[in-house]
Design a protein around this motif. Structure first.
Motif, PDB file in Angstrom:
ATOM      1  N   LEU A   1      -1.443  10.440   4.419  1.00  0.00           N
ATOM      2  CA  LEU A   1      -1.878   9.043   4.502  1.00  0.00           C
ATOM      3  C   LEU A   1      -0.669   8.123   4.676  1.00  0.00           C
ATOM      4  CD1 LEU A   1      -4.465   7.390   4.328  1.00  0.00           C
ATOM      5  CD2 LEU A   1      -4.024   7.077   1.907  1.00  0.00           C
ATOM      6  N   ILE A   2       0.403   8.407   3.902  1.00  0.00           N
ATOM      7  CA  ILE A   2       1.617   7.585   4.000  1.00  0.00           C
ATOM      8  C   ILE A   2       2.186   7.683   5.405  1.00  0.00           C
ATOM      9  CG2 ILE A   2       4.009   7.379   3.217  1.00  0.00           C
ATOM     10  CD1 ILE A   2       3.116   8.220   0.466  1.00  0.00           C
ATOM     11  N   TRP A   3       2.253   8.924   5.911  1.00  0.00           N
ATOM     12  CA  TRP A   3       2.824   9.124   7.238  1.00  0.00           C
ATOM     13  C   TRP A   3       2.002   8.394   8.298  1.00  0.00           C
ATOM     14  CZ3 TRP A   3       1.150  11.769  11.694  1.00  0.00           C
ATOM     15  CH2 TRP A   3       2.130  11.904  12.676  1.00  0.00           C
ATOM     16  N   LYS A   4       0.663   8.510   8.200  1.00  0.00           N
ATOM     17  CA  LYS A   4      -0.219   7.855   9.170  1.00  0.00           C
ATOM     18  C   LYS A   4      -0.039   6.344   9.137  1.00  0.00           C
ATOM     19  CE  LYS A   4      -4.468  10.226  10.400  1.00  0.00           C
ATOM     20  NZ  LYS A   4      -5.878  10.385  10.071  1.00  0.00           N
TER      21      LYS A   4
ATOM     22  N   PHE B   1       0.829  -1.203   0.000  1.00  0.00           N
ATOM     23  CA  PHE B   1       0.000   0.000   0.000  1.00  0.00           C
ATOM     24  C   PHE B   1       0.869   1.261   0.000  1.00  0.00           C
ATOM     25  CE2 PHE B   1      -2.487   3.152   2.492  1.00  0.00           C
ATOM     26  CZ  PHE B   1      -3.560   3.269   1.633  1.00  0.00           C
ATOM     27  N   ILE B   2       1.937   1.224   0.831  1.00  0.00           N
ATOM     28  CA  ILE B   2       2.839   2.381   0.909  1.00  0.00           C
ATOM     29  C   ILE B   2       3.505   2.617  -0.448  1.00  0.00           C
ATOM     30  CG2 ILE B   2       4.932   3.264   2.019  1.00  0.00           C
ATOM     31  CD1 ILE B   2       3.233   2.991   4.264  1.00  0.00           C
ATOM     32  N   TYR B   3       3.981   1.520  -1.079  1.00  0.00           N
ATOM     33  CA  TYR B   3       4.630   1.668  -2.388  1.00  0.00           C
ATOM     34  C   TYR B   3       3.662   2.270  -3.399  1.00  0.00           C
ATOM     35  CZ  TYR B   3       8.300  -1.320  -0.515  1.00  0.00           C
ATOM     36  OH  TYR B   3       9.306  -1.832   0.253  1.00  0.00           O
ATOM     37  N   GLU B   4       2.407   1.802  -3.348  1.00  0.00           N
ATOM     38  CA  GLU B   4       1.414   2.332  -4.286  1.00  0.00           C
ATOM     39  C   GLU B   4       1.197   3.823  -4.060  1.00  0.00           C
ATOM     40  OE1 GLU B   4      -1.316  -1.622  -5.146  1.00  0.00           O
ATOM     41  OE2 GLU B   4      -2.036  -0.087  -3.791  1.00  0.00           O
ATOM     42  N   MET B   5       1.113   4.184  -2.763  1.00  0.00           N
ATOM     43  CA  MET B   5       0.913   5.599  -2.432  1.00  0.00           C
ATOM     44  C   MET B   5       2.102   6.429  -2.911  1.00  0.00           C
ATOM     45  SD  MET B   5      -1.867   6.390  -0.901  1.00  0.00           S
ATOM     46  CE  MET B   5      -2.815   5.262  -1.842  1.00  0.00           C
ATOM     47  N   ILE B   6       3.322   5.866  -2.744  1.00  0.00           N
ATOM     48  CA  ILE B   6       4.520   6.609  -3.155  1.00  0.00           C
ATOM     49  C   ILE B   6       4.510   6.816  -4.666  1.00  0.00           C
ATOM     50  CG2 ILE B   6       7.042   6.460  -3.354  1.00  0.00           C
ATOM     51  CD1 ILE B   6       7.044   5.235  -0.554  1.00  0.00           C
ATOM     52  N   SER B   7       4.080   5.781  -5.429  1.00  0.00           N
ATOM     53  CA  SER B   7       4.060   5.985  -6.887  1.00  0.00           C
ATOM     54  C   SER B   7       3.034   7.052  -7.264  1.00  0.00           C
ATOM     55  CB  SER B   7       3.822   4.678  -7.648  1.00  0.00           C
ATOM     56  OG  SER B   7       2.957   3.845  -6.978  1.00  0.00           O
TER      57      SER B   7
END
Ligand SMILES: [Zn+2]
Ligand SMILES: [Zn+2]
Length: 512
Positions: A283-286, A235-241
Motif C-alpha cells: 500500500l505504501i509503495w502504491k 497517510f504514509i507516515y501512519e502506514m509506516i508507524s
C-alpha cells in the motif's frame, strides 16, 4: 451503560449477587470449625458458583469505574467493537486455558482474565484515537492537545504494560538463550503484555503525527495563510508507524520461537503479522508511486482553460482553483483527471491515498500499469449513455462474450445510424426494467422527459456471426457488463441492509 440491559436491572442483579455472596460466606463460617474448612466449603458446589458470579460482577463494576475514569462515557461504536472482539478473544482464551490442568490451570485462568480486562482498555484507546482525529482541527490548542486526557491514557496504559512485562521477564530464568521449563508461563504472559505495549506504541506514534499536523495548522493560522494545508504524506507516515509496530511484533514472536520452541502457538501470529506487513508495504509503495505520478503524468490546467470552465471549485477543499502563476503553494496546482474533472494537486494526493478514482465521477485515474487512464467525456462518465458509444462496445468484444442484438431503429428515430446529420439525443442510463423473458424491455427517458420503450433480444455469438442482416444499432454487450450489473444489485441490497441497521441503532440509541 451496557446496551440492551437496563441500568436498574443490572443494579438489582448486583445487589442480589452481593447478598448471595455474603449469605454463602456467613453460612460456611457458621457451619465450620476452622477457616480452612470454611474456605474448602466456599470452593464447592453452589457456593463456588455464587463466588464466581461475585468475582465476575465485581470485575464488570471495576471495569466500568475505571473506563469512566479514563475515557468518560463510552460511545456506542466503542461498545460495539468491544462486544465484537470480546467473543473472539474469549474463545481463543478458552483454547489456551484448556491446555492446562491442576494447579497451573488456576494461575492461567487468573492471568487470561486479567489480560482480557486490560485488553478491553486498549481497544477503547484505539477507537478513541479515531474520535480524537475527527475532532481535532486548526482551532484545537496544541498545549491542550498534548496535556489532554487521551495522551495521559496512552502514557498510563503504556506504563501498565511495561510494568507487567518487566515483572514477568524478571521472574523468568534463562540458561543461555533457552528458558528453563518453569519459566515458560512467565515468558508467555510477558509476551502477551509486550504485544499490548506495541499496540499502545502504534497509537502513540499516530498521535504524534496528529500533533505535528496540528502544529502546522496552528502555525499556518497564526501567519494568516488561508490555505492551511494539513501534513503532507500523513497517510504514509501512519502506514509506516503501523509497519514498524508489525515488525516489532514479528520480532518478539520470533524471539519466543527461539526461546521456548513453541511453534504451534507462535507461528500463526508470525504468519498473520507477516501478511499484514506485506500488504502495508504494498500500500505504501502504491501510494508513493501514484503520488509521484499525479504531478508528473496528469496535465496542469492552464489559465485560459480555467477561465473558460464553468466550475472552478475543487470538490475536496471547496476552494476555487487559481492559475499556476497565482498560487502560493505547489499543492494548489490545478490538475486535470482523465474524466476532465479538475482538483488541487494536494487535495488529489490526499484523496488518492484512499481511492484510486475521481472523487466526483469514480472513473479510474490510472490503469493497472500505472499509466494515465484513457480520457472519458464527463457526461458519459456521469452516468449518461450515448448511442454513439456502441462502436466502442463492439470493438471491445472478446470471443467468449455474450452477444446482444438491439433493434434500435424501431424505437429511437434519431440515432446516428439513420440520422445522417449526426445529431443524437442523450438517454439517461438508469432505466426501468419492465420485463425479462427472451430478452429485456427497458424504459428510457431522454433529456426532454420523453419516454421510450426499448427491447433487447439476446442471441448467442455464433448465431450473431451467421446473421448477416444489417440491423441498425447492432450492439455487443460484454459478459463483464452482466457481472457488474449483478454486483450492483448485490451492493444495493447490502446498502439497504446497512441502512436498516443504522435505523435500528438510531432507535436503540434514542431509547437509551
Ligand atoms: Zn482543493
Ligand atoms: Zn471525474
Amino acid at each position: 451503560m451496557i446496551p440492551g440491559v437496563r441500568r436498574s436491572q443490572f443494579a438489582a442483579y448486583t445487589l442480589a449477587t452481593y447478598v448471595g455472596a455474603i449469605w454463602s460466606l456467613f453460612n460456611c463460617l457458621q457451619s465450620s470449625l476452622s477457616y480452612l474448612e470454611a474456605t474448602l466449603k466456599l470452593c464447592q458446589g453452589a457456593n463456588l458458583i455464587i463466588q464466581c458470579n461475585f468475582v465476575v460482577i465485581n470485575t464488570i463494576l471495576l471495569w466500568k469505574g475505571l473506563s469512566k475514569l479514563l475515557f468518560g462515557e463510552l460511545r456506542l461504536l466503542e461498545y460495539e467493537h468491544i462486544f465484537e472482539k470480546l467473543s473472539f478473544t474469549l474463545v481463543s482464551s478458552f483454547f489456551v486455558t484448556s491446555m492446562y490442568s491442576g494447579n497451573e490451570l488456576l494461575g492461567v485462568l487468573a492471568f487470561e482474565g486479567a489480560l482480557i480486562f486490560v485488553k478491553v482498555f486498549h481497544w477503547v484507546l484505539k477507537d478513541r484515537l479515531e474520535y480524537v482525529i475527527q475532532n481535532t482541527d486548526e482551532n484545537t490548542s496544541l498545549i491542550r492537545f498534548v496535556f489532554s486526557k487521551f495522551v495521559f491514557n496512552i502514557c498510563f496504559l503504556a506504563w501498565v504494560d511495561y510494568a507487567t512485562v518487566a515483572y514477568f521477564y524478571k521472574s523468568a530464568t534463562f540458561r543461555g538463550k533457552r528458558a528453563l521449563d518453569g519459566s515458560t508461563q512467565s515468558i508467555l504472559f510477558g509476551t502477551s503484555f509486550a504485544m499490548l505495549f506495541v499496540d499502545v506504541l502504534e497509537v502513540a506514534l499516530k498521535t504524534l503525527i496528529l500533533a505535528v499536523e496540528l502544529r502546522q495548522l496552528r502555525r499556518a493560522q497564526a501567519q494568516n495563510e488561508e490555505e492551511g494545508a494539513g501534513l503532507e504524506g500523513k497517510f504514509i507516515y501512519e502506514m509506516i508507524s503501523e509497519l514498524i509496530c508489525r515488525c516489532i511484533k514479528v520480532g518478539l514472536h520470533s524471539l519466543l520461537l527461539f526461546a521456548l520452541f513453541m511453534p504451534v502457538m507462535v507461528v500463526k501470529d508470525i504468519i498473520w503479522d507477516s501478511l499484514a506487513i506485506f500488504q502495508t508495504s504494498r500500500l505504501i509503495w502504491k501510494t508513493l508511486r501514484s503520488n509521484r505520478q499525479i504531478d508528473e503524468k496528469l496535465p496542469t490546467v492552464t489559465r485560459s482553460e480555467l477561465d473558460s470552465a464553468d466550475e472552478r471549485m475543487c470538490i475536496v477543499c471547496m476552494d476555487d482553483m487559481l492559475p499556476t502563476d497565482e498560487i502560493t503553494h505547489p499543492r494548489l496546482k490545478p490538475k486535470r483527471l482523465p474524466c476532465s474533472h479538475t482538483l488541487h494537486l494536494g487535495c488529489l494526493k490526499s484523496w488518492m491515498e484512499r481511492s484510486q478514482t475521481c472523487p466526483i465521477c469514480r472513473v479510474a485515474v490510472f490503469d493497472e500499469k500505472g499509466n494515465v487512464a484513457p480520457s472519458v467525456s464527463t457526461s458519459t462518465a456521469q452516468g449518461q449513455h450515448s448511442p454513439g458509444s456502441e462502436s466502442n462496445a463492439r470493438s471491445a468484444a472478446h470471443a467468449d462474450e455474450t452477444v446482444w442484438r438491439r433493434n434500435v431503429a424501431s424505437v429511437l428515430p434519431s440515432t446516428p445510424s439513420n440520422n445522417p446529420s449526426g445529431s443524437c439525443r442523450w438517454y439517461a442510463f438508469p432505466t426501468v426494467e419492465l420485463q425479462e423473458s427472451n430478452g429485456r424491455t427497458i424504459q428510457l427517458s431522454d433529456v426532454t422527459g420523453t419516454e421510450k420503450t426499448l427491447t433487447i433480444t439476446h442471441i448467442s455469438r455464433p448465431e450473431y456471426q451467421k446473421d448477416t442482416s444489417q440491423v441498425p444499432g447492432k450492439v455487443v454487450i460484454s459478459d463483464s457488463f452482466e457481472s457488474s450489473s449483478s454486483e450492483i444489485d448485490r451492493l444495493k441490497r447490502r446498502i439497504s441492509d446497512l441502512e436498516g441497521k443504522v435505523q435500528e441503532l438510531k432507535k436503540r440509541a434514542r431509547t437509551e
